[in-house]
Design an enzyme around this catalytic site. Structure first.
Site, PDB file in Angstrom:
ATOM      1  N   HIS A 388      36.361  37.137  46.384  1.00  0.00           N
ATOM      2  CA  HIS A 388      37.351  37.711  45.706  1.00  0.00           C
ATOM      3  C   HIS A 388      38.798  37.754  46.734  1.00  0.00           C
ATOM      4  CE1 HIS A 388      35.997  36.660  41.476  1.00  0.00           C
ATOM      5  NE2 HIS A 388      34.865  37.185  42.100  1.00  0.00           N
ATOM      6  N   LYS A 655      49.050  46.580  37.267  1.00  0.00           N
ATOM      7  CA  LYS A 655      47.779  46.646  37.970  1.00  0.00           C
ATOM      8  C   LYS A 655      47.387  47.535  38.605  1.00  0.00           C
ATOM      9  CE  LYS A 655      50.828  42.988  39.345  1.00  0.00           C
ATOM     10  NZ  LYS A 655      49.887  41.745  39.477  1.00  0.00           N
ATOM     11  N   ARG A 656      46.223  47.108  39.573  1.00  0.00           N
ATOM     12  CA  ARG A 656      45.221  48.883  40.115  1.00  0.00           C
ATOM     13  C   ARG A 656      47.125  48.997  41.524  1.00  0.00           C
ATOM     14  NH1 ARG A 656      40.742  50.569  40.600  1.00  0.00           N
ATOM     15  NH2 ARG A 656      41.896  51.563  41.681  1.00  0.00           N
ATOM     16  N   LYS A 661      50.226  45.279  46.659  1.00  0.00           N
ATOM     17  CA  LYS A 661      50.776  44.664  45.432  1.00  0.00           C
ATOM     18  C   LYS A 661      52.861  45.283  45.207  1.00  0.00           C
ATOM     19  CE  LYS A 661      45.947  44.741  42.629  1.00  0.00           C
ATOM     20  NZ  LYS A 661      45.646  43.254  42.843  1.00  0.00           N
ATOM     21  N   THR A 766      44.942  37.272  37.573  1.00  0.00           N
ATOM     22  CA  THR A 766      44.949  37.085  36.463  1.00  0.00           C
ATOM     23  C   THR A 766      45.739  37.773  34.891  1.00  0.00           C
ATOM     24  OG1 THR A 766      43.049  38.958  36.614  1.00  0.00           O
ATOM     25  CG2 THR A 766      42.753  36.508  36.167  1.00  0.00           C
ATOM     26  N   LYS A 770      47.771  36.263  31.890  1.00  0.00           N
ATOM     27  CA  LYS A 770      47.971  36.571  30.175  1.00  0.00           C
ATOM     28  C   LYS A 770      49.441  36.628  30.221  1.00  0.00           C
ATOM     29  CE  LYS A 770      43.635  38.909  31.225  1.00  0.00           C
ATOM     30  NZ  LYS A 770      42.974  40.326  32.238  1.00  0.00           N
TER      31      LYS A 770
HETATM   32  C1  NBG Z   1      40.701  40.597  42.570  1.00  0.00           C
HETATM   33  C2  NBG Z   1      41.466  40.010  43.445  1.00  0.00           C
HETATM   34  C3  NBG Z   1      42.090  39.352  42.255  1.00  0.00           C
HETATM   35  C4  NBG Z   1      41.696  38.231  41.797  1.00  0.00           C
HETATM   36  C5  NBG Z   1      40.515  39.112  40.900  1.00  0.00           C
HETATM   37  C6  NBG Z   1      39.753  37.708  40.197  1.00  0.00           C
HETATM   38  C7  NBG Z   1      38.787  42.076  43.921  1.00  0.00           C
HETATM   39  C8  NBG Z   1      38.028  42.363  44.991  1.00  0.00           C
HETATM   40  N1  NBG Z   1      39.138  41.117  43.739  1.00  0.00           N
HETATM   41  O1  NBG Z   1      43.230  38.829  42.588  1.00  0.00           O
HETATM   42  O2  NBG Z   1      42.356  40.816  43.876  1.00  0.00           O
HETATM   43  O3  NBG Z   1      42.319  38.039  40.120  1.00  0.00           O
HETATM   44  O4  NBG Z   1      39.514  39.568  42.104  1.00  0.00           O
HETATM   45  O5  NBG Z   1      39.028  37.250  41.221  1.00  0.00           O
HETATM   46  O6  NBG Z   1      38.680  42.825  42.828  1.00  0.00           O
END
Ligand code: NBG
Length: 922
Positions: A388, A655-656, A661, A766, A770
C-alpha cells in the site's frame, strides 16, 4: 434531547403503540428486510411481525436500566436491538458456511477504520423503515440517534478504511471471509486544537460499552514472546492470552452476515496475589499491564526501543492468534494440513501482518509436526500480500536484534527461509552477475574508445597547428603520454572492477536480511521481501502504483516471477459513501435510473450520463449539493464557531497530514489568494469567485513538520475569517478530529476536492473516489487512482497539473539548482516569514523545508508544481462561474466512476487471487 416515556406496559418503559403499523421507510435505497427473512422466535408478535419498539423498550429497561430515554440511551437501546438481529443473521450465515465448508479468505489487517455502525447495519439489513417507525414512538428518528454513536477508529487512514469497505463488499457478494485484527482499546488518538496547535487525546471509544461486538471468552489462544531456543524448540519467556471479539458484518441486500474477529490481550495471571499480599502492588499486576499495552493503541510511538518492540509484539500477537484460530477450525473438519490452501487464503494487508510467513511455518512445523518443505509449500500457497505504499519509512524493516529477542524461533525460521531462497536464486544471480560484469566492462571499454577518439582528434589538430619541428615533436610526445596515461587508467579501473563480486551483489539484492544502509553493521529483516518470497500473489492498489512497485520496489523479484505481480485498483463501498451519507443524491439517482439496483451494481450509474444534458435535472442536482453544503456549514459553525456562507465554492482537502500529500502547497495558495483579495479594489473584488477552503486530517504525534502544517492552516483561518475586508470572499476552516463520521458530512458537500500529492507518492487514494461519486470535482496530480478517475470521467473534467512520476528522480536531483520560483510563491512565503500569521519562528522550519535549499530539500517538489497548481486553480474559478456547465460535469463524475465500487475490487480479488466463490443462503 430528553423525553419521558409514556407509561404503559413494559414496566412503564414501553412506548405508545400506533393503532395500525404503517410501512414507512426512511429515504434511501430499499432492500428486502431481514425481518421478513429471519424472524427471531422470542420477539415475533402475533401478526408475524417483530415488535421492534417493544424490543427497544426492553433494552432500555433491562440492559441499560435507563431511567430516561435520552438520545444517548435511545441510541444504545436501538443498537442493542439491532445487535440481536445481527446475531441472528450471523449465526445463520455461519451455520450455512459450516455446512458447505467453502474456501474462506482471511483479511489480516492491523487497521479497520469502521466508523459508526448503526446506520450502515440498519440500511444494509433493510430495516431502516422498521426502526424509523419504532423510534417514532419514542419521538425520535434514526438520524437523530445516530450521532450518539462513537466512531470505531481502529485505523489511521486509507488503508484501514479500505479494509472496512472490503468487509462490506465481501459480505455483500456472499464471499466467505473474515477480517482479523486487534481490538485496540483507545484506537487512533482524538485530535483537538489548543492554542492553535494540534493536541492528541486518548479516544475512549469503548466507554459506553459496544453493542457491535460479541465477546467470545471460549475462543482464546496463547501467544508467546521472548524466551530462548533449545535447538529448534522455542520456550517463550512471556505469554499472553488472545481473546476473540466478533463484529458481525451484514452484507447489503443479502442474508449473509460475515465477521470481523478482533483480539483482545489478557494476562495469564491477572493478579499475583502473593506479590500483592507482600505489598508489591506493581509487581502483582505486572502481567496485566504488559498485556494491556498490547491492545492499547494503534501504532504506538516507535521512536523508543520499547515502542518498536511493542509494535512488533502487536503484529505478532494478532497474526499468531488469527492463524491458530483458522488452523483449529480447519482441523475440526479436516485432518491433513496439506489441504489448507484449498480452504483458506490469508491476505496480508501491507507489511504489518507479514510475520505471518514465519508464524505459519512455525505452527505447521513446531506445533503440527510437518517437515519444512511441506510447511513451505502450504505457506506459499496460502498467503498473498498487498503493498500500500512506496514510502520507504512505511516499508517495515525490523532490526534482527529486536526480532531475535522478541521472536527467536521466528528469526531462526526467517534465516532458514532466506538461506533456502538465496540458494534457489544462486544460478540466476551467477548469470546475472556475470552479465552485469561483462556489461560493465563493455561500458568502460566503449567509454575509453570514445575518449581515445577524442584524444586522437585533438592530437591531430595539435600536430597540424604545430609549425616548427620542435613543436611537432612536442605535440607527438604529449599525445603519446596522454595515450599511455589513459591506458594505465583504464587498466586500473578494470582491475578494480574485477575485484567487485557482482554475483554477491546481485545475491544481496534478493536477501530478506540486509544491512541497514544508514547504520553500518546493523542487520534488518525486510518484511516486504519476506512477504514477496512467502506469497503466491503480490498486488498494488492502483494501476500506476502496481507498475511502480514492479519497477522501483521489487524489480529483482519481478524478473524471477512476473506472474506473481498484479494490480487491484482500490474501491469504496457505495453503501456508506453514497447511498447512506448522501440519501438526497441517492434518491435523485434512483429516481433518474428508475431503480436502486446501482447500490449493488455500480456500473448502472453510467445511466446518469444523459441526465447531465437535462437542465431541470441539473437544477435538482444543484439543490441537493446546496442542501449538503448547508448541513456542512451548520456543522462547521457548531465545531469551530466560524460562520460560512453556502454560496461560495466549497473546496476540500481532508486526509492524513503528510508532506507528500502537500497540504502546505494548498495553504500557500490560499495565502496568496487572501493577499490579493486584500489588495483589490471593490470593483475587482466583485469578480472574485468566493471560496470556503476546508481542511481536515491528523498529524502523527511525532511528525514535526505535519504538526506545523496543521498550525499554519489554523493560523490562516484565524486571520482570514476575522478580516472584515474579506467577508465571504474567502473563509478557511480546519475541522479537527477528521474521521469516518466527519467524512460522511464533508464529502457530500464538497464541490472541489484536492488530491495533490507529488506524482508517484500516493499509492492510490480512496477519498478521491468518494468525492468523485458524490459529484465533486478533482484538482490533482497524475498520481494514484486520480489517473484512473481521469480515464473514467474524461480528463477534460479534472483539473490536472504538475510533473509526471517519471520526472521525479531527475527533478529531485536538480532541485537545489531550481531557480524558476513563481512570484506568487515567493510573495506568499515572504508574508509567512514576515509573521503575517503569527509564530514566524515556529513556521520558519516549515518554510525553509521547501524554500531554503541550504536547510531543506523540498523532497516533494512543491516549488516545481506550484505555478501549474495555481494555473489549475484559476481554471477552477473560471468554470465555477458557469454553474450550468459546472453541474453538467459534476453529474459526469458520479456517472463515470461506478468502476470504483469496492464490490468490483473484491470480485477481482476473489477471482484472480483468492479463488473464493460466493456461498449464499437460499
Ligand atoms: C495507503 C496509501 C493510500 C491508499 C491506501 C489504501 C498506507 C500504508 N497506505 O494511497 O497511502 O489509498 O493505503 O490502499 O496507509
Amino acid at each position: 434531547m430528553e423525553l419521558a416515556l409514556a407509561s404503559s406496559g413494559h414496566c412503564g418503559l414501553a412506548p405508545r403503540r400506533p393503532a395500525a403499523r404503517r410501512a414507512s421507510r426512511a429515504r434511501g435505497p430499499m432492500v428486502r428486510s431481514v425481518l421478513e427473512i429471519n424472524k427471531p422466535a422470542n420477539t415475533a408478535n402475533g401478526a408475524g411481525k417483530v415488535d421492534l419498539a417493544g424490543e427497544v423498550a426492553n433494552e432500555l429497561k433491562y440492559r441499560l436500566a435507563a431511567p430516561k430515554a435520552d438520545t444517548d440511551k435511545l441510541y444504545q437501546s436501538v443498537a442493542w436491538s439491532v445487535h440481536n438481529r445481527l446475531v441472528d443473521a450471523f449465526d445463520k450465515t455461519h451455520e450455512h458456511w459450516n455446512k458447505e465448508d467453502p474456501k474462506h479468505v482471511y483479511y489480516l489487517s492491523a487497521e479497520f477504520l469502521m466508523g459508526r455502525t448503526l446506520t450502515n447495519a440498519v440500511h444494509n439489513m433493510g430495516l431502516q423503515g422498521d426502526y424509523a417507525e419504532a423510534l417514532k414512538q419514542f419521538g425520535q428518528t434514526l438520524e437523530g440517534v445516530h450521532g450518539a454513536e462513537t466512531d470505531a477508529a481502529l485505523g489511521n487512514g486509507g488503508l484501514g478504511r479500505l479494509a472496512a469497505c472490503f468487509l462490506d463488499s465481501m459480505a455483500t457478494l456472499d464471499l466467505p471471509g473474515w477480517g482479523y485484527g486487534i481490538r485496540y482499546r483507545y484506537g487512533m488518538f482524538r485530535q483537538a486544537i489548543k492554542d492553535g496547535l494540534q493536541v492528541e487525546l486518548p479516544d475512549y471509544w469503548l466507554d459506553n460499552g459496544n453493542p457491535w461486538e460479541i465477546r467470545r471468552p471460549e475462543t482464546r489462544f496463547n501467544v508467546g514472546f521472548y524466551g530462548k531456543l533449545e535447538g529448534d524448540k522455542w520456550v517463550p519467556g512471556e505469554e499472553v492470552i488472545a481473546e476473540a471479539y466478533d463484529v458481525p458484518i451484514p452484507g447489503y441486500g443479502t442474508k449473509t452476515c460475515s465477521n470481523l474477529r478482533l483480539w483482545d490481550a489478557l494476562p495469564l495471571v491477572e493478579l499475583d496475589l502473593d506479590a500483592f499480599n507482600a505489598g508489591q502492588y506493581e509487581k502483582a499486576v505486572e502481567q496485566k499491564r504488559k498485556a494491556d499495552d498490547i491492545a492499547a493503541v494503534l501504532y504506538p510511538n516507535d521512536a523508543t526501543e520499547y515502542g518498536k518492540e511493542l509494535r512488533l509484539k502487536q503484529q505478532f500477537f494478532f497474526v499468531s492468534a488469527s492463524l491458530q484460530d483458522t488452523i483449529a477450525r480447519y482441523l475440526e473438519k479436516h485432518s491433513d494440513l496439506a489441504g489448507l490452501p484449498e480452504k483458506a487464503c490469508f491476505q496480508m494487508n501491507d507489511t504489518h501482518p507479514t510475520i505471518a510467513v514465519a508464524e505459519l511455518m512455525r505452527l505447521l512445523i513446531d506445533v503440527h509436526g510437518l517437515p519444512y518443505d511441506k510447511a513451505w509449500a502450504i505457506t506459499t500457497k496460502s498467503l498473498a500480500y498487498t503493498n500500500h505504499t512506496v514510502m520507504p519509512e512505511a516499508l517495515e524493516k525490523w532490526p534482527v536484534a529486536v526480532m531475535q529477542k522478541l521472536l527467536p524461533r521466528h528469526m531462526q525460521l526467517i534465516e532458514q527461509i532466506n538461506d533456502a531462497w538465496l540458494a534457489s536464486v544462486k544460478d540466476h544471480s551467477a548469470s546475472k552477475g556475470a552479465q552485469l560484469q561483462a556489461a560493465k566492462k563493455a561500458e568502460r571499454e566503449a567509454a575509453a574508445a570514445a575518449a581515445k577518439e577524442e584524444r586522437a582528434k585533438a592530437a591531430a589538430a595539435a600536430l597540424e597547428a604545430a609549425t616548427t619541428p620542435e613543436e611537432k615533436a612536442a605535440a607527438e610526445a604529449a599525445a603519446k603520454k596522454a595515450e599511455e596515461e589513459a591506458e594505465a587508467a583504464l587498466k586500473a579501473i578494470l582491475e578494480e572492477d574485477a575485484k567487485v563480486d557482482y554475483v554477491a551483489e546481485v545475491l544481496k539484492s534478493y536477501s530478506i536480511i540486509q544491512e541497514n544502509q544508514w547504520n553500518k553493521g546493523e542487520m534488518l529483516v525486510n518484511m516486504a521481501y519476506l512477504a514477496v518470497v512467502g506469497s503466491f500473489a503480490v498486488n498494488g492498489v492502483a494501476a500506476i502504483h502496481s507498475e511502480i512497485i514492479k519497477t522501483d520496489i521489487f524489480p529483482q523479484f519481478v524478473e524471477l516471477t512476473p506472474e506473481k505481480f498484479q494490480n487491484k485498483t482500490n474501491g469504496v463501498t457505495l453503501r456508506r459513501w453514497l447511498a447512506y451519507c448522501n440519501p438526497e443524491l441517492s434518491a435523485l439517482i434512483t429516481e433518474a435510473l428508475g431503480t436502486d439496483a446501482w447500490v449493488k451494481d455500480a456500473t448502472l450509474l453510467a445511466g446518469l450520463k444523459p441526465f447531465a444534458e437535462d437542465a431541470a435535472f441539473r437544477k435538482r442536482w444543484r439543490d441537493v449539493k446546496f442542501a449538503k453544503k448547508a448541513a456542512l456549514a451548520k456543522h462547521i459553525k457548531e465545531v469551530t464557531g466560524y460562520e460560512v456562507s453556502t454560496q461560495p465554492l466549497f473546496d476540500v482537502q481532508v486526509k492524513r497530514i503528510h508532506e507528500y500529500k502537500r497540504q502546505f502547497m494548498n495553504a500557500i495558495s490560499i495565502i496568496y489568494r487572501y493577499k490579493k483579495i486584500k489588495e483589490m479594489s471593490p470593483e475587482e473584488r466583485k469578480k472574485v469567485v468566493p471560496r470556503v477552503c476546508i481542511f481536515g486530517g491528523k498529524a502523527a504525534s511525532a511528525y514535526y513538520m505535519a504538526k506545523k502544517i496543521v498550525a499554519l492552516v489554523v493560523a490562516i483561518a484565524a486571520k482570514v475569517n476575522n478580516d472584515p475586508e474579506v467577508g465571504d470572499l474567502l473563509k478557511v476552516v480546519f475541522l479537527p478530529n477528521y474521521n469516518v463520521s466527519e467524512a460522511e458530512v464533508i464529502i457530500p458537500a464538497a464541490e472541489l476536492s484536492q488530491h495533490i500529492s507529488t506524482a508517484g507518492t500516493e499509492a492510490s487514494g480512496t477519498s478521491n473516489m468518494k468525492f468523485a461519486l458524490n459529484g465533486s470535482f478533482i484538482i490533482g496530480t497524475m498520481d494514484g487512482a486520480n489517473i484512473e478517475i481521469g480515464e473514467n470521467t474524461g480528463f477534460e473534467n479534472l483539473f490536472i497539473f504538475g510533473v509526471q512520476a517519471e520526472e521525479i528522480n531527475r527533478l529531485r536531483e536538480e532541485r537545489k539548482d531550481f531557480k524558476d520560483y513563481d512570484p506568487r510563491w515567493t510573495e506568499a512565503l515572504e508574508w509567512v516569514k514576515a509573521g503575517a500569521f503569527g509564530r514566524a519562528d515556529y513556521f520558519d522550519d516549515l518554510v525553509a523545508s521547501v524554500n531554503d535549499m541550504t536547510r531543506g530539500n523540498d523532497w516533494f517538489l512543491l516549488a516545481n508544481d506550484f505555478a501549474s497548481y495555481m494555473d489549475a486553480q484559476d481554471e477552477v474559478d473560471k468554470l465555477y462561474r458557469d454553474q450550468e456547465e459546472w453541474t453538467r460535469r459534476s453529474i459526469l463524475y458520479t456517472a463515470g466512476n461506478g468502476f470504483f465500487s469496492s464490490d468490483r475490487t473484491i470480485d477481482q480479488y476473489a477471482k484472480e487471487i483468492w479463488s473464493v466463490q460466493p456461498c449464499r443462503q437460499a
